[in-house]
Each structure stands twice: as structure tokens, then as C-alpha cells.
Motif scaffolding. Structure first.
Motif, PDB file in Angstrom:
ATOM      1  N   GLU B  46       0.834  -1.206   0.000  1.00  0.00           N
ATOM      2  CA  GLU B  46       0.000   0.000   0.000  1.00  0.00           C
ATOM      3  C   GLU B  46       0.870   1.259   0.000  1.00  0.00           C
ATOM      4  OE1 GLU B  46      -3.220   0.440  -0.294  1.00  0.00           O
ATOM      5  OE2 GLU B  46      -3.539  -1.718  -0.481  1.00  0.00           O
ATOM      6  N   GLU B  50       0.962   4.205  -2.816  1.00  0.00           N
ATOM      7  CA  GLU B  50       0.793   5.621  -2.454  1.00  0.00           C
ATOM      8  C   GLU B  50       1.953   6.463  -2.954  1.00  0.00           C
ATOM      9  OE1 GLU B  50      -0.891   7.601   1.093  1.00  0.00           O
ATOM     10  OE2 GLU B  50      -0.444   5.641   1.954  1.00  0.00           O
ATOM     11  N   GLN B  76      -3.973  -2.526 -12.387  1.00  0.00           N
ATOM     12  CA  GLN B  76      -4.338  -1.148 -12.737  1.00  0.00           C
ATOM     13  C   GLN B  76      -5.577  -0.717 -11.962  1.00  0.00           C
ATOM     14  OE1 GLN B  76      -4.626  -0.596 -16.956  1.00  0.00           O
ATOM     15  NE2 GLN B  76      -2.540  -1.311 -17.313  1.00  0.00           N
ATOM     16  N   ARG B  77      -6.510  -1.651 -11.835  1.00  0.00           N
ATOM     17  CA  ARG B  77      -7.717  -1.322 -11.092  1.00  0.00           C
ATOM     18  C   ARG B  77      -7.376  -1.037  -9.620  1.00  0.00           C
ATOM     19  NH1 ARG B  77     -12.877  -5.306 -10.328  1.00  0.00           N
ATOM     20  NH2 ARG B  77     -13.447  -4.801 -12.458  1.00  0.00           N
ATOM     21  N   ARG B  78      -6.460  -1.825  -9.091  1.00  0.00           N
ATOM     22  CA  ARG B  78      -6.062  -1.633  -7.693  1.00  0.00           C
ATOM     23  C   ARG B  78      -5.447  -0.246  -7.497  1.00  0.00           C
ATOM     24  NH1 ARG B  78      -1.597  -4.884  -4.216  1.00  0.00           N
ATOM     25  NH2 ARG B  78      -2.267  -4.120  -2.192  1.00  0.00           N
ATOM     26  N   LEU B  79      -4.603   0.130  -8.458  1.00  0.00           N
ATOM     27  CA  LEU B  79      -3.976   1.457  -8.417  1.00  0.00           C
ATOM     28  C   LEU B  79      -5.036   2.553  -8.461  1.00  0.00           C
ATOM     29  CD1 LEU B  79      -0.881   1.804 -10.758  1.00  0.00           C
ATOM     30  CD2 LEU B  79      -1.117   2.615  -8.435  1.00  0.00           C
ATOM     31  N   GLN B  80      -5.999   2.349  -9.343  1.00  0.00           N
ATOM     32  CA  GLN B  80      -7.052   3.365  -9.494  1.00  0.00           C
ATOM     33  C   GLN B  80      -7.913   3.464  -8.240  1.00  0.00           C
ATOM     34  OE1 GLN B  80      -8.538   1.798 -13.173  1.00  0.00           O
ATOM     35  NE2 GLN B  80      -7.665   3.466 -14.356  1.00  0.00           N
ATOM     36  N   ILE B  81      -8.175   2.323  -7.628  1.00  0.00           N
ATOM     37  CA  ILE B  81      -8.972   2.344  -6.389  1.00  0.00           C
ATOM     38  C   ILE B  81      -8.205   3.088  -5.299  1.00  0.00           C
ATOM     39  CG2 ILE B  81      -9.877   0.892  -4.525  1.00  0.00           C
ATOM     40  CD1 ILE B  81     -10.634  -1.180  -6.722  1.00  0.00           C
ATOM     41  N   THR B  82      -6.903   2.824  -5.220  1.00  0.00           N
ATOM     42  CA  THR B  82      -6.082   3.538  -4.223  1.00  0.00           C
ATOM     43  C   THR B  82      -6.138   5.044  -4.476  1.00  0.00           C
ATOM     44  OG1 THR B  82      -4.596   1.643  -4.144  1.00  0.00           O
ATOM     45  CG2 THR B  82      -3.763   3.676  -3.209  1.00  0.00           C
ATOM     46  N   ASP B  84      -8.512   6.670  -5.998  1.00  0.00           N
ATOM     47  CA  ASP B  84      -9.869   7.149  -5.679  1.00  0.00           C
ATOM     48  C   ASP B  84     -10.031   7.361  -4.172  1.00  0.00           C
ATOM     49  OD1 ASP B  84     -10.482   7.009  -8.340  1.00  0.00           O
ATOM     50  OD2 ASP B  84     -11.595   5.123  -8.203  1.00  0.00           O
ATOM     51  N   VAL B  85      -9.529   6.406  -3.406  1.00  0.00           N
ATOM     52  CA  VAL B  85      -9.664   6.503  -1.933  1.00  0.00           C
ATOM     53  C   VAL B  85      -8.906   7.727  -1.424  1.00  0.00           C
ATOM     54  CG1 VAL B  85      -9.077   5.392   0.264  1.00  0.00           C
ATOM     55  CG2 VAL B  85     -10.054   4.034  -1.586  1.00  0.00           C
ATOM     56  N   TRP B  88     -10.752  10.869  -2.473  1.00  0.00           N
ATOM     57  CA  TRP B  88     -11.948  11.062  -1.647  1.00  0.00           C
ATOM     58  C   TRP B  88     -11.562  11.624  -0.274  1.00  0.00           C
ATOM     59  CZ3 TRP B  88     -12.725   8.335   2.986  1.00  0.00           C
ATOM     60  CH2 TRP B  88     -13.929   8.640   3.633  1.00  0.00           C
TER      61      TRP B  88
END
Lengths: 192, 277
Positions: B46, B50, B76-82, B84-85, B88
Motif C-alpha cells: 500500500e 501511495e 491497474q484497477r487496484r492502483l485506481q482504487i487507491t 480514488d480513496v 476522496w
């Protein structure tokens, strides 16, 4: 990756028994082992880590009866050995075929699709942030509220406030993040 | 013992693919057998995600990272979710700080008054003063407008050479002198009278082309300026026409001044009369 159909009935039960004599513990170990193998395949840049993990189990299933008699030590290490063989096979196939240009996140999808995905991700994030509950949501908010140098001091302050070490805080946030990520992935898969 | 040799730094090197096969397999075996808490590896991952998103990786680490973590669509999705979080959290935090600042500003304002009762009386007095001043100013404006309208009407009455419409009551007046001070002319205004015409007979021999007058009821601050008055054709009296409505019971004082052609004014003559309703 195609599954092997020549697996003897009852082999899966044998795998569980081999992992642990306690059926419940064996079930947990099986789930955890699958999860770890997927990660190991990812760390080794293998395409389709889930498919390769299935392949590991298929290969072990074919020999499990014999292995239970001959193999000494932690059975999970045998699974790992099979995974290493698959990684070698995969790395031969993939070596020299990765271009950094192909990894540009923004360029990988058409703009419209990218926007749709972004909107879906936002909706799923909102939904999952509600699902994890207020306390966890507030911790995530606090943990990620600062960036770069400022985040180091900020996270030390958050840990101090919670009465735990920064290391423990990282792990606590990682657990919440994993739940959140799992929820978002399920949500995104459901939307597609 | 092996567990102790795995540090966060070595985990990061492992995750970036910077360890040899032997070290890689050692760490992977530890992960498989739970010798290294998986959550620790996950937390290290993580941190790496970051750092990449914050552009805090060195160029070579960034290249390594892309090889390891931007390869599959799942990664890539994991990166994008990170991302996004993080986005937010930062946006939500800023939103809360802004709304908290506004709310505390409002609370401070209210608290300021609430916690200091000694200001309540002066504030109330100030409000009363403001209301009175506003009322007084409005009244003043109203009176000034009314006077302006009346002076306009007086001006029209005196500009007309013919007889005005409505019932007229005429009152001849002579200047106030020491001898005449005791005998004050009285005007009775009947309800049907609409215009009062004062005929001012001057003592001066000199006549002027125009005159101006100032009419004031004794005891009142309000006065009426009457301009462009002209002598009657015979030249005996100066005619001043007034709307009957402005004359209420009381004693009136009128100052008449002749104006020469060069703009200079002659001596002033004073007239006085009383009104009875």
C-alpha cells in the motif's frame, strides 16, 4: 488456463486432509493458500494469476495421494514449489515482451470507457464507504487526508491519538483497505 | 530468526523485484508459511502504491513499479482504487475544514453576543437610536418634499396674471412699524376659501421689477420662499397668493425684499397677520 479433468474423485478431500487434520482449519488454510499463491504469481508478473493458481492445485491434486506418503514438511511449501515451476514457465513466455508504453494507465482505455469506469468506481467507492461503517470510514479518511511529507507527521499523530504504533496503524488501515477494495471489486464486477 | 531479517526496506525491494532469486524465494516461502505476517507485506504494498501516486518514487523505482504493478488490468484497477480513496479522503477533509470554519465563524459571532450581556443594553439602545434617526430622516424628507410641492404651487399661483380658480380671500397688509405693531390684521379663512391673496403695500418710494418673500408662522421652523413676485399694474401693492391650506391658526410673519435689475436687493419690509380658522 484449462482445468484438468483427469482428477480422481475425492482428491480435493485428500488435499484438505493433507493440509490439516482439522477440517475447519484445513478449509481456512486452503483459502489462504490460494490467496497467497495468487499474490506470488502477481509479484512475479505472471498473467492470469488466478488461472495459474488453479493449475497449481490441479497438478497437486493428481499426485496428492502419493505425496501424502512421501513428502515431509509443510505441505504448503510443496504447493509453492509447483508454483515456482509455473513461474519459470511463464517468465520464459513473457520475458522481453513488456513495454512501459503499454503500461500508461491513462492510455490503456478509450476516453468514453475510461469515464464510464471512473463513474462506476466513484459509485462503488461511495457504496462501499457506507458499508464499512462510520469508524472505519473515519480512520480511512484521517489516514489518507495528507500527502507526501505531511502525511508522515499526520499519521504519527493519528497513531498517537489511537494509542497504537504507526506500524499497527498501517496494518489496521491495510485490513480496512482490503475489505474496501474487495467490496469495490465486487461492485464493479456486478456493474459490468 | 528468519522473521527478524525481513524489514520494511527489504520488503519494498522484494516488491519492486530488486532481490535475487534466492532472497525472493526465501520471502515468498515465509509468506506462504505465515512466517511473515501477510498484512505487513500488504501494508508495504500500500505504501508503494501511495508513493507512486504521489510521484514520490525515484525514476528507477518508478520504472520497476510500473513493471510490477501496472501490468495487468487487476493491478491497474487496484492502483485506481487507491487513487480514488486518496482523492476522496483529501476532498472530504477539505470540505469538512471549510464547513467547520464557516460553522465556527457563525458560532463565534453568536457566542460573542451571548457571552457578553453587558453589550445587550447598549445594542438595544443603538437599535432604538437607529430607528428614531431613520424615522426622523424620513419625516424630514417627507416635510421637505411637501414644502417643495407647496412652494411649486405657490410659484404657479403667483406666476399667473389672471385670477386663480376657486374662492379667493384678499387681505391688504401694511409693513410692520413701531406705530402699527399693536394693531395686527386678522384673517379668517372660511372652509370654502382656497386661495388667500395678500396685498402688500410698501412704504418705500423705490419700486423694483421683482420681489421675493419669506413667509413663516411665528413659533414654526418651517418657512416658505416665494420668488418672482411682481407689483400690481398700478404699482401700489405687491400681490402674494397663497394656498389656503398652508395657513393654519396663528401669527404669520412675512419679509419682502425688492430685487434690482443688477441682482442687488433693496431694503427688507416686514408684514404680519394672524389667521383664525
Amino acid at each position: 488456463m484449462a482445468r484438468d479433468s483427469a482428477i480422481a474423485p475425492g482428491s480435493f478431500d485428500e488435499i484438505l486432509t493433507w493440509l490439516n487434520s482439522d477440517r475447519e482449519v484445513a478449509g481456512d488454510q486452503y483459502v489462504q493458500l490460494r490467496h497467497d499463491l495468487v499474490k506470488i504469481f502477481r509479484w512475479n508478473r505472471c498473467g492470469d494469476p488466478e488461472g495459474l493458481t488453479d493449475e497449481v492445485f490441479d497438478r497437486v491434486l493428481r499426485k496428492v495421494h502419493e505425496l501424502r506418503q512421501t513428502f515431509t514438511g509443510d505441505p504448503r511449501l510443496f504447493f509453492y514449489g509447483v508454483a515456482r515451476n509455473l513461474i519459470k514457465e511463464e517468465s520464459k513466455r513473457l520475458r522481453g515482451h513488456i513495454s512501459l508504453d503499454d503500461m500508461d494507465l491513462a492510455a490503456n482505455a478509450p476516453a468514453g470507457e475510461h469515464n464510464n469506469t471512473r463513474l462506476m468506481r466513484e459509485e462503488c467507492l461511495d457504496l462501499c464507504l457506507q458499508k464499512i461503517g462510520r469508524n472505519k470510514r473515519e480512520l480511512i479518511l484521517d489516514y489518507y487526508a495528507k500527502e507526501k511529507q505531511a502525511k508522515i507527521d499526520h499519521r504519527a499523530e493519528v497513531a498517537r491519538r489511537l494509542g497504537i504504533s504507526v506500524e499497527a496503524l498501517r496494518v489496521r488501515v491495510y485490513r480496512i483497505r482490503s475489505t474496501l477494495e474487495e467490496c469495490i471489486n465486487s461492485c464493479l464486477d456486478a456493474k459490468r | 530468526m528468519e522473521k527478524e531479517t525481513v524489514t520494511d526496506a527489504s520488503l519494498r525491494q522484494f516488491l519492486l523485484g530488486r532481490v535475487d532469486d534466492e532472497e525472493r524465494q526465501r520471502i515468498e516461502k515465509l509468506v506462504i508459511t505465515n512466517a511473515v505476517p501477510k498484512e505487513r507485506v500488504g501494508a508495504a504494498e500500500e505504501d508503494l502504491l501511495e508513493d507512486y501516486l504521489e510521484d514520490a518514487l525515484s525514476p528507477s523505482d518508478r520504472e520497476r513499479f510500473l513493471m510490477q504493478y501496472a501490468y495487468t488490468s487487476a493491478q491497474q484497477r487496484r492502483l485506481q482504487i487507491t487513487q480514488d480513496v486518496k482523492h476522496w479522503a483529501i476532498t472530504e477533509q477539505q470540505r469538512r475544514i471549510t464547513s467547520k470554519g464557516q460553522a465556527s465563524g457563525r458560532r463565534r459571532s453568536f457566542a460573542h453576543f451571548r457571552l457578553k450581556p453587558m453589550f445587550v443594553m447598549p445594542m438595544a439602545a443603538a437599535v432604538v437610536v437607529i430607528v428614531v434617526v431613520v424615522f426622523w430622516v424620513n419625516r424630514k424628507i417627507e416635510l421637505r418634499n411637501r414644502q417643495f410641492v407647496l412652494e411649486e404651487e405657490i410659484g404657479r399661483l403667483n406666476a399667473s396674471s389672471g385670477s386663480p380658480k376657486g374662492q379667493i380671500s384678499s387681505l391688504p397688509l401694511r409693513p410692520v412699524t413701531l406705530r402699527s405693531a399693536a394693531t395686527e390684521t386678522e384673517l379668517v379663512i372660511r372652509p370654502n376659501i382656497q386661495v388667500v391673496e395678500l396685498q402688500l403695500f410698501c412704504n418705500q418710494d423705490e419700486s423694483y421689477s421683482t420681489y421675493q418673500a419669506v413667509l413663516r408662522r411665528i413659533g414654526d421652523a418651517q418657512s416658505f420662499n416665494i420668488r418672482n413676485l411682481h407689483p400690481e399694474p398700478e404699482g401700489k401693492a405687491i400681490r402674494v397668493r397663497l394656498p389656503a391650506q398652508i395657513l393654519t391658526t396663528g401669527t404669520y410673519h412675512l419679509e419682502l425684499t425688492g430685487l434690482r435689475a443688477d441682482g442687488r436687493s433693496g431694503p427688507m419690509e416686514e408684514f404680519q397677520f394672524s389667521v383664525r380658522g
